[in-house]
Design a protein around this motif. Sequence first.
Motif, PDB file in Angstrom:
ATOM      1  N   HIS A 189       0.899  -1.245   0.001  1.00  0.00           N
ATOM      2  CA  HIS A 189      -0.133  -0.139  -0.010  1.00  0.00           C
ATOM      3  C   HIS A 189       0.945   1.356   0.046  1.00  0.00           C
ATOM      4  CE1 HIS A 189      -2.778   3.163   1.667  1.00  0.00           C
ATOM      5  NE2 HIS A 189      -3.667   2.286   1.086  1.00  0.00           N
ATOM      6  N   ARG A 190       0.693   2.292  -0.914  1.00  0.00           N
ATOM      7  CA  ARG A 190       1.518   3.186  -1.249  1.00  0.00           C
ATOM      8  C   ARG A 190       1.773   4.068   0.109  1.00  0.00           C
ATOM      9  NH1 ARG A 190      -0.932   5.853  -6.345  1.00  0.00           N
ATOM     10  NH2 ARG A 190      -3.148   5.310  -5.270  1.00  0.00           N
ATOM     11  N   GLY A 191       0.711   4.478   0.731  1.00  0.00           N
ATOM     12  CA  GLY A 191       0.643   5.098   2.004  1.00  0.00           C
ATOM     13  C   GLY A 191       1.785   4.413   3.216  1.00  0.00           C
ATOM     14  N   ARG A 192       1.511   3.319   3.072  1.00  0.00           N
ATOM     15  CA  ARG A 192       2.124   2.426   4.360  1.00  0.00           C
ATOM     16  C   ARG A 192       3.390   2.279   3.851  1.00  0.00           C
ATOM     17  NH1 ARG A 192      -2.007  -1.692   7.299  1.00  0.00           N
ATOM     18  NH2 ARG A 192      -3.680  -0.496   7.310  1.00  0.00           N
ATOM     19  N   VAL A 193       3.893   2.169   2.495  1.00  0.00           N
ATOM     20  CA  VAL A 193       5.003   2.167   2.046  1.00  0.00           C
ATOM     21  C   VAL A 193       5.860   3.346   2.587  1.00  0.00           C
ATOM     22  CG1 VAL A 193       6.877   1.859   0.249  1.00  0.00           C
ATOM     23  CG2 VAL A 193       4.938   0.518   0.191  1.00  0.00           C
ATOM     24  N   PRO A 204       8.239   1.046   4.757  1.00  0.00           N
ATOM     25  CA  PRO A 204       8.518  -0.118   3.852  1.00  0.00           C
ATOM     26  C   PRO A 204       9.007  -1.471   4.341  1.00  0.00           C
ATOM     27  CG  PRO A 204      10.424   1.231   3.643  1.00  0.00           C
ATOM     28  CD  PRO A 204       9.550   1.913   4.493  1.00  0.00           C
ATOM     29  N   THR A 205       9.560  -1.656   5.659  1.00  0.00           N
ATOM     30  CA  THR A 205       9.963  -2.539   6.137  1.00  0.00           C
ATOM     31  C   THR A 205       8.598  -3.506   6.881  1.00  0.00           C
ATOM     32  OG1 THR A 205      10.354  -1.993   8.414  1.00  0.00           O
ATOM     33  CG2 THR A 205      12.079  -1.688   6.876  1.00  0.00           C
ATOM     34  N   GLN A 206       7.690  -3.054   6.709  1.00  0.00           N
ATOM     35  CA  GLN A 206       6.297  -3.850   7.282  1.00  0.00           C
ATOM     36  C   GLN A 206       6.215  -5.156   6.357  1.00  0.00           C
ATOM     37  OE1 GLN A 206       4.150  -3.023  10.370  1.00  0.00           O
ATOM     38  NE2 GLN A 206       6.306  -2.215  10.737  1.00  0.00           N
ATOM     39  N   PRO A 207       5.532  -6.144   7.185  1.00  0.00           N
ATOM     40  CA  PRO A 207       5.085  -7.332   6.348  1.00  0.00           C
ATOM     41  C   PRO A 207       4.070  -7.114   5.697  1.00  0.00           C
ATOM     42  CG  PRO A 207       4.358  -7.474   8.846  1.00  0.00           C
ATOM     43  CD  PRO A 207       5.278  -6.154   8.501  1.00  0.00           C
ATOM     44  N   LEU A 231      -6.573 -15.571   7.353  1.00  0.00           N
ATOM     45  CA  LEU A 231      -7.345 -14.292   7.569  1.00  0.00           C
ATOM     46  C   LEU A 231      -6.485 -13.551   8.687  1.00  0.00           C
ATOM     47  CD1 LEU A 231     -11.074 -14.698   7.717  1.00  0.00           C
ATOM     48  CD2 LEU A 231      -9.637 -14.343   5.896  1.00  0.00           C
ATOM     49  N   ALA A 232      -5.908 -12.334   8.190  1.00  0.00           N
ATOM     50  CA  ALA A 232      -4.731 -11.623   8.859  1.00  0.00           C
ATOM     51  C   ALA A 232      -5.771 -10.346   9.539  1.00  0.00           C
ATOM     52  CB  ALA A 232      -3.844 -11.050   8.158  1.00  0.00           C
ATOM     53  N   GLY A 233      -6.787 -10.018   8.909  1.00  0.00           N
ATOM     54  CA  GLY A 233      -7.400  -8.878   9.821  1.00  0.00           C
ATOM     55  C   GLY A 233      -8.479  -8.089   8.617  1.00  0.00           C
ATOM     56  N   LEU A 234      -8.942  -7.018   9.116  1.00  0.00           N
ATOM     57  CA  LEU A 234     -10.027  -6.062   8.437  1.00  0.00           C
ATOM     58  C   LEU A 234      -9.363  -5.224   7.524  1.00  0.00           C
ATOM     59  CD1 LEU A 234     -12.381  -5.338  11.316  1.00  0.00           C
ATOM     60  CD2 LEU A 234     -12.737  -7.168   9.682  1.00  0.00           C
ATOM     61  N   ARG A 235      -9.838  -4.900   6.309  1.00  0.00           N
ATOM     62  CA  ARG A 235      -9.360  -3.922   5.552  1.00  0.00           C
ATOM     63  C   ARG A 235      -9.690  -2.588   6.080  1.00  0.00           C
ATOM     64  NH1 ARG A 235     -11.363  -1.873  -0.448  1.00  0.00           N
ATOM     65  NH2 ARG A 235      -9.934  -0.252  -0.665  1.00  0.00           N
ATOM     66  N   ASN A 236      -8.746  -1.662   6.243  1.00  0.00           N
ATOM     67  CA  ASN A 236      -9.001  -0.165   6.655  1.00  0.00           C
ATOM     68  C   ASN A 236      -9.375   0.481   5.574  1.00  0.00           C
ATOM     69  OD1 ASN A 236      -9.004   1.457   8.852  1.00  0.00           O
ATOM     70  ND2 ASN A 236      -6.950   1.878   8.726  1.00  0.00           N
ATOM     71  N   PRO A 237     -10.629   0.733   5.235  1.00  0.00           N
ATOM     72  CA  PRO A 237     -10.938   1.827   3.933  1.00  0.00           C
ATOM     73  C   PRO A 237     -10.299   3.067   4.159  1.00  0.00           C
ATOM     74  CG  PRO A 237     -12.867   0.533   5.258  1.00  0.00           C
ATOM     75  CD  PRO A 237     -11.756   0.474   6.152  1.00  0.00           C
ATOM     76  N   CYS A 238      -9.935   3.661   2.783  1.00  0.00           N
ATOM     77  CA  CYS A 238      -9.349   4.992   2.747  1.00  0.00           C
ATOM     78  C   CYS A 238     -10.004   5.677   1.873  1.00  0.00           C
ATOM     79  CB  CYS A 238      -7.970   4.829   2.491  1.00  0.00           C
ATOM     80  SG  CYS A 238      -7.771   4.009   0.770  1.00  0.00           S
ATOM     81  N   GLY A 239      -9.759   6.901   1.565  1.00  0.00           N
ATOM     82  CA  GLY A 239     -10.628   7.909   1.099  1.00  0.00           C
ATOM     83  C   GLY A 239     -10.623   7.558  -0.485  1.00  0.00           C
ATOM     84  N   GLN A 240      -9.848   6.610  -1.334  1.00  0.00           N
ATOM     85  CA  GLN A 240      -9.895   6.078  -2.517  1.00  0.00           C
ATOM     86  C   GLN A 240     -11.273   5.675  -2.742  1.00  0.00           C
ATOM     87  OE1 GLN A 240      -6.796   3.414  -3.503  1.00  0.00           O
ATOM     88  NE2 GLN A 240      -5.086   4.707  -3.081  1.00  0.00           N
ATOM     89  N   ILE A 241     -11.772   5.150  -1.891  1.00  0.00           N
ATOM     90  CA  ILE A 241     -13.382   4.595  -2.106  1.00  0.00           C
ATOM     91  C   ILE A 241     -14.348   5.504  -2.743  1.00  0.00           C
ATOM     92  CG2 ILE A 241     -15.282   3.585  -0.828  1.00  0.00           C
ATOM     93  CD1 ILE A 241     -13.463   1.813   0.584  1.00  0.00           C
ATOM     94  N   ASN A 242     -14.145   6.908  -1.997  1.00  0.00           N
ATOM     95  CA  ASN A 242     -14.977   8.030  -2.173  1.00  0.00           C
ATOM     96  C   ASN A 242     -14.399   8.449  -3.712  1.00  0.00           C
ATOM     97  OD1 ASN A 242     -16.389   8.373   0.015  1.00  0.00           O
ATOM     98  ND2 ASN A 242     -15.135   9.781   0.955  1.00  0.00           N
TER      99      ASN A 242
END
Length: 324
Positions: free
Chosen positions: A25-29, A33-36, A257-268
């Motif tokens: 995910h671009r924002g998370r990168v 960027p070291t996150q799994p 299953l690792a978790g819930l999707r955290n929706p972001c503004g791209q949905i709008n």
Amino acid sequence: MRDEVVLIAGVGVQGDVHAGVHVKHRGRVRADPTQPNFRQVHLLQQELFAEVGAKGYAVGAGDLGENVTTSGIDLLGLPLGTILRFGLPAAAQFGPPLADGAATVADGVGTAATVADGAATAADGAATAADGAATAADGAATVADGAATAADGVGTAVDEAATAAGEGDGEGTAVDRAGTAADGAGTAVDEAATAAGEGDGGALGEGASRPDAGPLGAVLEVAARATLDRETAASAVAIAAAAAGDRGVDPRPAVVLAGLRNPCGQINGFRDGLLKEVVGRDADGNVVRKAGVMAVVLRGGLVRPGDAVTAELPPLPHAPLERV
């Protein structure tokens, strides 16, 4: 929308921009960027389309970026670490068939699999997904030898992390205790990943450092090296335990299953105002996320429209899915 998607063990969906062992995910990168990458596969419940459709939002399979759309299973209500398998089990290998009426992959797959009208039926041999809590077939999901130590460490680490997170807004004691719990979670991840590596190999994906690491070894190693928040640490522990407990004899494609999707503004950007319909707060002020779940690929293979979906629940006590 496609007629099938190809899952790659430990990596994600073939050709998908979110495939890999590090966060995509671009924002998370940008943040770290070291996150799994525990968001390798996005699954979304088809029932959401009718819910938002009643409020004037036309949404179909694949519109929200999901890789697989399901029907007849309460994805959001499944516990952390649940294994979802696609297709019918081999009855001779996994015991007597369960009742008809399993959840299914919806009709049309691609970066999304969709579901045809009334598609929530499956042939004999599939598991039922009653009230969103599917029952695992006889003999499925037993904990592998050598993984018990890791599994024991899992509950303690997650419980301590959850307790710490609930003890106020950033107070020193809570932060210290959360750090200790995160360290414990890292140890549990390491041990469970090692135990998982003793089973069937499979495709490791990028970044694999040991030939015996198992299908989720690479992404678990990334998690063990990274600094994780509470939710991600809990996901890492649950994923490691699921990988360690998988016997590696069920040939069906599968995800954890690792978790819930955290929706972001791209949905709008897709439908103005839709974001508020997929994330909000309940009467008690708790955040409610409805935009599906995220998973990692335990076993690769093809997923097609109409495939049955069998849910294998983790051992008790169950932890709810949180944002990942």
